[in-house]
Design a protein around this motif. Structure first.
Motif, PDB file in Angstrom:
ATOM      1  N   ASN A 179      -6.531 -30.028  56.217  1.00  0.00           N
ATOM      2  CA  ASN A 179      -5.147 -30.473  56.381  1.00  0.00           C
ATOM      3  C   ASN A 179      -4.909 -31.849  55.761  1.00  0.00           C
ATOM      4  N   SER A 180      -5.943 -32.682  55.730  1.00  0.00           N
ATOM      5  CA  SER A 180      -5.805 -34.011  55.148  1.00  0.00           C
ATOM      6  C   SER A 180      -5.779 -33.951  53.621  1.00  0.00           C
ATOM      7  N   VAL A 181      -6.481 -32.963  53.069  1.00  0.00           N
ATOM      8  CA  VAL A 181      -6.610 -32.846  51.613  1.00  0.00           C
ATOM      9  C   VAL A 181      -5.521 -31.968  50.996  1.00  0.00           C
ATOM     10  N   LEU A 182      -5.059 -30.972  51.717  1.00  0.00           N
ATOM     11  CA  LEU A 182      -4.123 -29.984  51.164  1.00  0.00           C
ATOM     12  C   LEU A 182      -2.834 -30.567  50.590  1.00  0.00           C
ATOM     13  N   PRO A 183      -2.159 -31.525  51.255  1.00  0.00           N
ATOM     14  CA  PRO A 183      -0.890 -32.004  50.698  1.00  0.00           C
ATOM     15  C   PRO A 183      -1.001 -32.526  49.262  1.00  0.00           C
ATOM     16  N   GLY A 184      -2.072 -33.244  48.963  1.00  0.00           N
ATOM     17  CA  GLY A 184      -2.259 -33.736  47.605  1.00  0.00           C
ATOM     18  C   GLY A 184      -2.487 -32.615  46.613  1.00  0.00           C
ATOM     19  N   MET A 185      -3.261 -31.618  47.014  1.00  0.00           N
ATOM     20  CA  MET A 185      -3.499 -30.467  46.148  1.00  0.00           C
ATOM     21  C   MET A 185      -2.207 -29.709  45.883  1.00  0.00           C
ATOM     22  N   ILE A 186      -1.419 -29.517  46.941  1.00  0.00           N
ATOM     23  CA  ILE A 186      -0.158 -28.778  46.802  1.00  0.00           C
ATOM     24  C   ILE A 186       0.810 -29.531  45.900  1.00  0.00           C
ATOM     25  N   SER A 187       0.850 -30.845  46.031  1.00  0.00           N
ATOM     26  CA  SER A 187       1.775 -31.633  45.206  1.00  0.00           C
ATOM     27  C   SER A 187       1.436 -31.541  43.719  1.00  0.00           C
ATOM     28  N   ARG A 188       0.144 -31.330  43.396  1.00  0.00           N
ATOM     29  CA  ARG A 188      -0.275 -31.184  41.997  1.00  0.00           C
ATOM     30  C   ARG A 188      -0.258 -29.729  41.552  1.00  0.00           C
ATOM     31  N   GLY A 189      -0.130 -28.813  42.517  1.00  0.00           N
ATOM     32  CA  GLY A 189      -0.132 -27.387  42.189  1.00  0.00           C
ATOM     33  C   GLY A 189      -1.496 -26.871  41.796  1.00  0.00           C
ATOM     34  N   ASN A 190      -2.564 -27.538  42.288  1.00  0.00           N
ATOM     35  CA  ASN A 190      -3.907 -27.115  41.908  1.00  0.00           C
ATOM     36  C   ASN A 190      -4.929 -27.691  42.886  1.00  0.00           C
ATOM     37  N   GLY A 191      -5.900 -26.895  43.273  1.00  0.00           N
ATOM     38  CA  GLY A 191      -6.954 -27.385  44.152  1.00  0.00           C
ATOM     39  C   GLY A 191      -7.845 -26.249  44.605  1.00  0.00           C
ATOM     40  N   THR A 192      -9.074 -26.604  44.948  1.00  0.00           N
ATOM     41  CA  THR A 192     -10.058 -25.615  45.380  1.00  0.00           C
ATOM     42  C   THR A 192     -10.707 -26.064  46.686  1.00  0.00           C
ATOM     43  N   ILE A 193     -10.778 -25.153  47.652  1.00  0.00           N
ATOM     44  CA  ILE A 193     -11.507 -25.389  48.887  1.00  0.00           C
ATOM     45  C   ILE A 193     -12.570 -24.303  49.018  1.00  0.00           C
ATOM     46  N   ILE A 194     -13.799 -24.736  49.254  1.00  0.00           N
ATOM     47  CA  ILE A 194     -14.908 -23.804  49.464  1.00  0.00           C
ATOM     48  C   ILE A 194     -15.478 -24.068  50.848  1.00  0.00           C
ATOM     49  N   ASN A 195     -15.444 -23.064  51.696  1.00  0.00           N
ATOM     50  CA  ASN A 195     -15.965 -23.188  53.052  1.00  0.00           C
ATOM     51  C   ASN A 195     -17.333 -22.510  53.139  1.00  0.00           C
ATOM     52  N   ILE A 196     -18.333 -23.265  53.594  1.00  0.00           N
ATOM     53  CA  ILE A 196     -19.666 -22.682  53.744  1.00  0.00           C
ATOM     54  C   ILE A 196     -19.759 -22.045  55.126  1.00  0.00           C
ATOM     55  N   SER A 197     -19.637 -20.728  55.149  1.00  0.00           N
ATOM     56  CA  SER A 197     -19.765 -19.975  56.394  1.00  0.00           C
ATOM     57  C   SER A 197     -21.211 -19.512  56.523  1.00  0.00           C
ATOM     58  N   SER A 198     -21.435 -18.242  56.783  1.00  0.00           N
ATOM     59  CA  SER A 198     -22.786 -17.716  57.004  1.00  0.00           C
ATOM     60  C   SER A 198     -22.688 -16.204  57.104  1.00  0.00           C
ATOM     61  N   VAL A 199     -23.832 -15.531  56.917  1.00  0.00           N
ATOM     62  CA  VAL A 199     -23.823 -14.101  57.226  1.00  0.00           C
ATOM     63  C   VAL A 199     -23.543 -13.882  58.708  1.00  0.00           C
ATOM     64  N   ALA A 200     -23.744 -14.923  59.519  1.00  0.00           N
ATOM     65  CA  ALA A 200     -23.376 -14.837  60.939  1.00  0.00           C
ATOM     66  C   ALA A 200     -21.873 -14.757  61.118  1.00  0.00           C
ATOM     67  N   GLY A 201     -21.111 -15.020  60.062  1.00  0.00           N
ATOM     68  CA  GLY A 201     -19.673 -14.825  60.092  1.00  0.00           C
ATOM     69  C   GLY A 201     -19.269 -13.408  59.712  1.00  0.00           C
ATOM     70  N   LEU A 202     -20.251 -12.620  59.271  1.00  0.00           N
ATOM     71  CA  LEU A 202     -19.991 -11.240  58.864  1.00  0.00           C
ATOM     72  C   LEU A 202     -20.597 -10.218  59.811  1.00  0.00           C
ATOM     73  N   VAL A 203     -21.734 -10.572  60.398  1.00  0.00           N
ATOM     74  CA  VAL A 203     -22.417  -9.667  61.319  1.00  0.00           C
ATOM     75  C   VAL A 203     -22.891 -10.462  62.527  1.00  0.00           C
ATOM     76  N   ALA A 204     -23.256  -9.759  63.586  1.00  0.00           N
ATOM     77  CA  ALA A 204     -23.847 -10.419  64.750  1.00  0.00           C
ATOM     78  C   ALA A 204     -25.356 -10.504  64.561  1.00  0.00           C
ATOM     79  N   GLY A 205     -25.992 -11.343  65.351  1.00  0.00           N
ATOM     80  CA  GLY A 205     -27.442 -11.360  65.367  1.00  0.00           C
ATOM     81  C   GLY A 205     -28.101 -12.351  64.431  1.00  0.00           C
ATOM     82  N   LYS A 206     -27.330 -13.120  63.673  1.00  0.00           N
ATOM     83  CA  LYS A 206     -27.921 -14.127  62.794  1.00  0.00           C
ATOM     84  C   LYS A 206     -27.677 -15.528  63.324  1.00  0.00           C
ATOM     85  N   GLY A 207     -27.243 -15.631  64.553  1.00  0.00           N
ATOM     86  CA  GLY A 207     -27.030 -16.929  65.183  1.00  0.00           C
ATOM     87  C   GLY A 207     -26.729 -16.702  66.658  1.00  0.00           C
TER      88      GLY A 207
END
Length: 245
Positions: free
Chosen positions: A123-151
């Motif tokens: 939320n702190s970074v998005l306004p600047g990205m939106i104002s320029r019309g360009n930006g990338t966010i990469i979230n490091i999740s996990s296979v534990a976000g796809l299946v159970a049993g890995k955390g």
């Protein structure tokens, strides 16, 4: 260079996958900001980048404090002018605690780092990205976000939540030039996992090996580049085939 002159902020970049991402982004021409509660470790990574001809800055930040996060973003904007790429890498593990083994304090701690901090920083970074019309966010999740049993309970729930948040961001802001994707690593050899690898059988992984943090970093570089400009809202496993079983 794929990321020449892009400003990339990497949280948790003092060690592990975050460090590998910082080194890889710098090698591809990005100006890297390493944001970590471990300032000394972040500065060591910065020094390594600079010795190899790259550009980097270390900043101390408490990712659970919204005011500190906003202050950090303002420092980056003042020093470097903009933020093109945000890699939400910082995270903590719960050592496979089941729900009944998880205290309320454990739950809040995991969610504050693994999900709430990403909401606050995005939320702190998005306004600047939106104002320029360009930006990338990469979230490091996990296979534990796809299946159970890995955390444990809290870790698994937080990583599932992060994938949902990734999809929400993409669905709302893609039309404004923002690209948001999640990476879902399987078992990766890092300082965080070294103490538990002996208890994880590679027989459960079709590739019959653990992943390397540099492999995750290479995927992050690709997602941050224009080569992936039509990819949005995805949750990409990098797990040696674990989740196809």
């Amino acid at each position: 260079m794929l990321l020449k002159d892009k400003v990339a902020v990497i949280t948790g970049g003092a060690s592990g996958m975050g460090k590998a991402e910082a080194l890889a982004f710098a090698e591809k021409g990005a100006k890297v900001v390493i944001a970590d509660i471990n300032y000394e470790g972040a500065q060591k990574v910065v020094n390594e980048i600079i010795v190899n001809g790259g550009s980097a800055l270390a900043l101390h930040v408490n990712m659970t404090n919204s005011a500190k996060i906003n202050d950090m973003v303002q420092v980056i904007l003042s020093e470097l002018g903009q933020i093109d790429i945000l890699v939400n890498n910082a995270g903590v593990f719960d050592k496979y605690k089941t729900s009944l083994e998880t205290s309320e304090e454990d739950w809040d701690f995991i969610f504050n780092i693994n999900l709430k901090s990403i909401f606050l920083l995005s939320n702190s970074v998005l306004p600047g990205m939106i104002s320029r019309g360009n930006g990338t966010i990469i979230n490091i999740s996990s296979v534990a976000g796809l299946v159970a049993g890995k955390g444990g309970a809290a870790y698994t729930a937080s990583k599932h939540g992060l994938i949902g948040y990734t999809k929400h961001l993409a669905s709302v802001y893609a039309s404004q030039g923002i690209k948001v994707n999640a990476i879902c690593p399987g078992t990766i050899v890092t300082p965080l996992t070294k103490d538990i690898l002996d208890n994880i059988p590679v027989d459960n992984i079709p590739a019959r090996r653990f992943g390397q943090q540099e492999e995750v970093a290479e995927l992050a570089v690709f997602l941050a580049s224009d080569q992936a400009k039509f990819m949005n809202g995805t949750a990409i496993p990098i797990d040696g085939g674990f989740t196809i079983q």
